[in-house]
Design a protein around this motif. Structure first.
Motif, PDB file in Angstrom:
ATOM      1  N   TYR A 126       0.900  -1.156   0.000  1.00 38.72           N
ATOM      2  CA  TYR A 126       0.000   0.000   0.000  1.00 38.72           C
ATOM      3  C   TYR A 126       0.937   1.203   0.000  1.00 38.72           C
ATOM      4  N   THR A 127       1.013   1.953  -1.107  1.00 44.14           N
ATOM      5  CA  THR A 127       2.040   2.997  -1.235  1.00 44.14           C
ATOM      6  C   THR A 127       1.482   4.429  -1.270  1.00 44.14           C
ATOM      7  N   ALA A 128       0.174   4.569  -1.023  1.00 44.44           N
ATOM      8  CA  ALA A 128      -0.430   5.914  -1.052  1.00 44.44           C
ATOM      9  C   ALA A 128      -0.164   6.602   0.292  1.00 44.44           C
ATOM     10  N   ALA A 143      -3.165  -3.527   6.860  1.00 46.20           N
ATOM     11  CA  ALA A 143      -3.588  -4.861   6.374  1.00 46.20           C
ATOM     12  C   ALA A 143      -2.616  -5.361   5.310  1.00 46.20           C
ATOM     13  N   VAL A 144      -2.142  -4.456   4.450  1.00 45.09           N
ATOM     14  CA  VAL A 144      -1.237  -4.859   3.363  1.00 45.09           C
ATOM     15  C   VAL A 144       0.225  -4.840   3.846  1.00 45.09           C
ATOM     16  N   ASN A 145       0.655  -3.685   4.361  1.00 46.28           N
ATOM     17  CA  ASN A 145       2.087  -3.501   4.635  1.00 46.28           C
ATOM     18  C   ASN A 145       2.579  -4.235   5.879  1.00 46.28           C
ATOM     19  N   HIS A 151      11.947  -8.934   0.939  1.00 47.01           N
ATOM     20  CA  HIS A 151      10.863  -7.970   1.152  1.00 47.01           C
ATOM     21  C   HIS A 151      11.404  -6.553   0.960  1.00 47.01           C
ATOM     22  N   VAL A 152      10.559  -5.658   0.457  1.00 38.32           N
ATOM     23  CA  VAL A 152      11.013  -4.282   0.208  1.00 38.32           C
ATOM     24  C   VAL A 152      10.369  -3.334   1.219  1.00 38.32           C
ATOM     25  N   SER A 153      11.203  -2.528   1.857  1.00 44.83           N
ATOM     26  CA  SER A 153      10.707  -1.552   2.832  1.00 44.83           C
ATOM     27  C   SER A 153      11.200  -0.158   2.437  1.00 44.83           C
ATOM     28  N   THR A 154      11.159   0.763   3.365  1.00 39.23           N
ATOM     29  CA  THR A 154      11.265   2.178   2.986  1.00 39.23           C
ATOM     30  C   THR A 154      12.105   3.018   3.947  1.00 39.23           C
ATOM     31  N   ASP A 155      12.641   4.118   3.418  1.00 35.78           N
ATOM     32  CA  ASP A 155      13.300   5.141   4.246  1.00 35.78           C
ATOM     33  C   ASP A 155      12.323   5.766   5.237  1.00 35.78           C
ATOM     34  N   PHE A 156      11.009   5.653   4.954  1.00 31.94           N
ATOM     35  CA  PHE A 156      10.010   6.274   5.836  1.00 31.94           C
ATOM     36  C   PHE A 156       9.884   5.568   7.191  1.00 31.94           C
ATOM     37  N   VAL A 208       1.689   7.227   9.013  1.00 26.85           N
ATOM     38  CA  VAL A 208       1.002   5.928   9.083  1.00 26.85           C
ATOM     39  C   VAL A 208       1.671   4.941   8.122  1.00 26.85           C
ATOM     40  N   TYR A 209       1.966   5.416   6.903  1.00 23.40           N
ATOM     41  CA  TYR A 209       2.634   4.552   5.922  1.00 23.40           C
ATOM     42  C   TYR A 209       3.949   4.011   6.501  1.00 23.40           C
ATOM     43  N   GLY A 210       4.779   4.907   7.044  1.00 22.54           N
ATOM     44  CA  GLY A 210       6.065   4.490   7.623  1.00 22.54           C
ATOM     45  C   GLY A 210       5.864   3.495   8.758  1.00 22.54           C
ATOM     46  N   ALA A 257      14.136   4.146  -1.362  1.00 22.68           N
ATOM     47  CA  ALA A 257      13.545   5.481  -1.225  1.00 22.68           C
ATOM     48  C   ALA A 257      13.294   6.114  -2.586  1.00 22.68           C
ATOM     49  N   TRP A 258      12.346   7.012  -2.642  1.00 21.71           N
ATOM     50  CA  TRP A 258      12.105   7.904  -3.792  1.00 21.71           C
ATOM     51  C   TRP A 258      12.149   7.144  -5.119  1.00 21.71           C
ATOM     52  N   VAL A 259      11.355   6.080  -5.215  1.00 24.25           N
ATOM     53  CA  VAL A 259      11.412   5.176  -6.370  1.00 24.25           C
ATOM     54  C   VAL A 259      10.624   5.735  -7.561  1.00 24.25           C
TER      55      VAL A 259
HETATM   56  N1  LIG Z   1       7.504   4.322  -4.596  1.00 23.16           N
HETATM   57  C1  LIG Z   1       8.383   4.786  -3.739  1.00 23.16           C
HETATM   58  O1  LIG Z   1       8.802   5.943  -3.796  1.00 23.16           O
HETATM   59  C2  LIG Z   1       8.923   3.894  -2.650  1.00 23.16           C
HETATM   60  C3  LIG Z   1       9.836   4.429  -1.730  1.00 23.16           C
HETATM   61  C4  LIG Z   1      10.345   3.588  -0.734  1.00 23.16           C
HETATM   62  C5  LIG Z   1       9.956   2.273  -0.668  1.00 23.16           C
HETATM   63  N2  LIG Z   1       9.052   1.792  -1.563  1.00 23.16           N
HETATM   64  C6  LIG Z   1       8.653   0.393  -1.443  1.00 23.16           C
HETATM   65  O2  LIG Z   1       9.047  -0.264  -2.629  1.00 23.16           O
HETATM   66  C7  LIG Z   1       8.145  -1.344  -2.896  1.00 23.16           C
HETATM   67  C8  LIG Z   1       7.673  -1.250  -4.336  1.00 23.16           C
HETATM   68  O3  LIG Z   1       7.010  -0.011  -4.519  1.00 23.16           O
HETATM   69  P1  LIG Z   1       6.482   0.475  -5.933  1.00 23.16           P
HETATM   70  O4  LIG Z   1       6.940   1.864  -6.099  1.00 23.16           O
HETATM   71  O5  LIG Z   1       6.755  -0.542  -6.968  1.00 23.16           O
HETATM   72  O6  LIG Z   1       4.922   0.510  -5.595  1.00 23.16           O
HETATM   73  P2  LIG Z   1       3.675   0.584  -6.588  1.00 23.16           P
HETATM   74  O7  LIG Z   1       4.118   0.991  -7.949  1.00 23.16           O
HETATM   75  O8  LIG Z   1       2.641   1.371  -5.868  1.00 23.16           O
HETATM   76  O9  LIG Z   1       3.235  -0.933  -6.682  1.00 23.16           O
HETATM   77  C9  LIG Z   1       2.689  -1.613  -5.593  1.00 23.16           C
HETATM   78  C10 LIG Z   1       1.864  -2.733  -6.140  1.00 23.16           C
HETATM   79  O10 LIG Z   1       1.337  -3.469  -5.029  1.00 23.16           O
HETATM   80  C11 LIG Z   1       0.006  -3.796  -5.360  1.00 23.16           C
HETATM   81  N3  LIG Z   1      -0.792  -4.098  -4.168  1.00 23.16           N
HETATM   82  C12 LIG Z   1      -1.384  -3.226  -3.309  1.00 23.16           C
HETATM   83  N4  LIG Z   1      -2.056  -3.914  -2.362  1.00 23.16           N
HETATM   84  C13 LIG Z   1      -1.888  -5.223  -2.646  1.00 23.16           C
HETATM   85  C14 LIG Z   1      -2.325  -6.419  -2.037  1.00 23.16           C
HETATM   86  N5  LIG Z   1      -3.110  -6.406  -0.932  1.00 23.16           N
HETATM   87  N6  LIG Z   1      -1.947  -7.608  -2.566  1.00 23.16           N
HETATM   88  C15 LIG Z   1      -1.185  -7.644  -3.687  1.00 23.16           C
HETATM   89  N7  LIG Z   1      -0.756  -6.555  -4.320  1.00 23.16           N
HETATM   90  C16 LIG Z   1      -1.091  -5.351  -3.793  1.00 23.16           C
HETATM   91  C17 LIG Z   1      -0.519  -2.604  -6.116  1.00 23.16           C
HETATM   92  O11 LIG Z   1      -1.650  -2.974  -6.836  1.00 23.16           O
HETATM   93  P3  LIG Z   1      -2.864  -1.922  -7.059  1.00 23.16           P
HETATM   94  O12 LIG Z   1      -2.360  -1.024  -8.154  1.00 23.16           O
HETATM   95  O13 LIG Z   1      -3.983  -2.808  -7.416  1.00 23.16           O
HETATM   96  O14 LIG Z   1      -3.046  -1.198  -5.756  1.00 23.16           O
HETATM   97  C18 LIG Z   1       0.688  -2.281  -6.996  1.00 23.16           C
HETATM   98  O15 LIG Z   1       0.659  -3.024  -8.185  1.00 23.16           O
HETATM   99  C19 LIG Z   1       7.033  -1.224  -1.856  1.00 23.16           C
HETATM  100  O16 LIG Z   1       7.314  -2.097  -0.800  1.00 23.16           O
HETATM  101  C20 LIG Z   1       7.152   0.199  -1.354  1.00 23.16           C
HETATM  102  O17 LIG Z   1       6.673   0.339  -0.036  1.00 23.16           O
HETATM  103  C21 LIG Z   1       8.545   2.555  -2.564  1.00 23.16           C
END
Ligand SMILES: NC(=O)c1ccc[n+]([C@@H]2O[C@H](COP(=O)([O-])OP(=O)(O)OC[C@H]3O[C@@H](n4cnc5c(N)ncnc54)[C@H](OP(=O)(O)O)[C@@H]3O)[C@@H](O)[C@H]2O)c1
Length: 294
Positions: free
Chosen positions: A60-62, A75-77, A97-102, A123-125, A149-151
């Motif tokens: 859940y990345t929102a 529930a997700v994270n 598993h992938v986690s975050t700077d947050f 909350v996300y962090g 971070a900052w992906v």
């Molecule tokens: N993006 C960033 O800046 C950032 C920074 C630091 C860390 N991260 C971490 O990096 C990882 C990858 O991030 P990302 O940027 O690739 O994220 P993303 O583009 O938002 O992709 C996340 C994917 O997870 C899916 N998802 C959500 N809830 C789910 C569930 N209950 N079961 C299965 N799939 C589910 C989403 O599907 P829907 O589209 O259907 O919701 C989406 O396809 C995550 O762990 C994130 O926390 C990301």
């Protein structure tokens, strides 16, 4: 080697597919076929596939929405990560598993080490930190947790694509200059994850971002300059002005400083990350070649 990737369609899952190394038999499932928040489904899918490695790219990345959707984010994270970890423990799979700077507060003045104390301010962090803890409970140090971070990537929603769109639409825009971190191209992150998969002895918490440091303002200026050089933006477009975090209020607080120390990860993976500006240049080239929608 059989590898299962969760979160199909997301930025990281897409780049994991693009950078697939030889010898990997890959299954990538989206939420429609594997909802990680659904414990029974997680057990069933992993028991059916019996992967050697599970890479959890689902989350859940929102970040802002999570402030009002705490239950969904956890529930997700948190619980989702726990369901995967327990299924991996039961069926002998390795979890990456992938986690975050947050997970950090952002109050440090040195790059965060994997061993530094966490202290999320959103909350996300908090939900991502709880996910790390659920994994620790189920698998001890035997899982790999990669904080990034900052992906951004060519697919999905991210800062680079938003900036390109706004820079084409507006005369000027303000970008926060007092939050500092490191932009990370999902392609480089995916390659780092494949190096983890190839090294079964690697475990515990790793930090991976591209190299270097920037504010969001610096990043926006670089996006504009590099995009102009490639002809993705006209020579004259939006003026970019530095603003303060207080002048751009958002529902979620963000760490002011979220630079991660990658030293031990680079040693373990026997590679260093590309500088973020070079990675940005390569991603924009990729975007130009593929003509992706902004
Ligand atoms: N993006 C960033 O800046 C950032 C920074 C630091 C860390 N991260 C971490 O990096 C990882 C990858 O991030 P990302 O940027 O690739 O994220 P993303 O583009 O938002 O992709 C996340 C994917 O997870 C899916 N998802 C959500 N809830 C789910 C569930 N209950 N079961 C299965 N799939 C589910 C989403 O599907 P829907 O589209 O259907 O919701 C989406 O396809 C995550 O762990 C994130 O926390 C990301």
């Amino acid at each position: 080697m059989k590898v299962l990737v969760t979160g199909a369609g997301g930025q990281l899952a897409s780049e994991l597919q693009v950078s697939l190394p030889p010898g990997v038999q890959l299954t990538v499932l989206g939420r429609d076929r594997l909802d990680i928040a659904h414990a029974a489904q997680v057990q069933q899918v992993i028991a059916g596939l019996m992967p050697a490695v599970v890479i959890n790219a689902a989350a859940y990345t929102a970040v802002d929405k999570a402030e009002s959707e705490q239950a969904q984010a956890f529930a997700v994270n948190a619980e989702g990560a726990g369901h995967l970890a327990r299924a991996c423990a039961l069926h002998g799979a390795r979890l990456v598993h992938v986690s975050t700077d947050f997970v950090f507060s952002g109050e440090a003045c040195h790059p965060y080490l994997p061993t530094d104390a966490a202290g999320p301010v959103s909350v996300y962090g908090a939900s991502k930190l709880a996910g790390e803890q659920r994994i620790q409970e189920a698998l001890g140090g035997r899982a790999v947790v990669i904080r990034t971070a900052w992906v951004y990537s060519r697919v999905g929603h991210n800062f680079v694509k938003t900036m390109l769109r706004l820079m084409a639409e507006r005369d000027s825009l303000g970008v926060v200059s007092d939050q500092v971190g490191t932009p990370t191209w999902a392609h480089g992150l995916a390659q780092a994850i494949w190096r983890v998969v190839e090294r079964p002895a690697v475990e515990g918490i790793l930090h991976w971002t591209d190299a270097g440091v920037a504010s969001w303002y610096d990043f926006a200026v670089a996006i504009q300059e590099e995009a102009q050089a490639l002809g993705l933006l006209p020579a004259r477009c939006a003026a970019i002005n530095p603003i303060r975090t207080v002048d751009y209020p958002t529902p979620a607080r963000r760490p002011a400083w979220s630079v991660l120390d990658k030293t031990t990860t680079w040693q373990q993976l026997e590679c260093t990350g590309m500088h973020w500006r070079e990675a940005l240049r390569q991603m924009l080239n990729d975007l130009e070649t593929h003509g992706e929608q902004l």
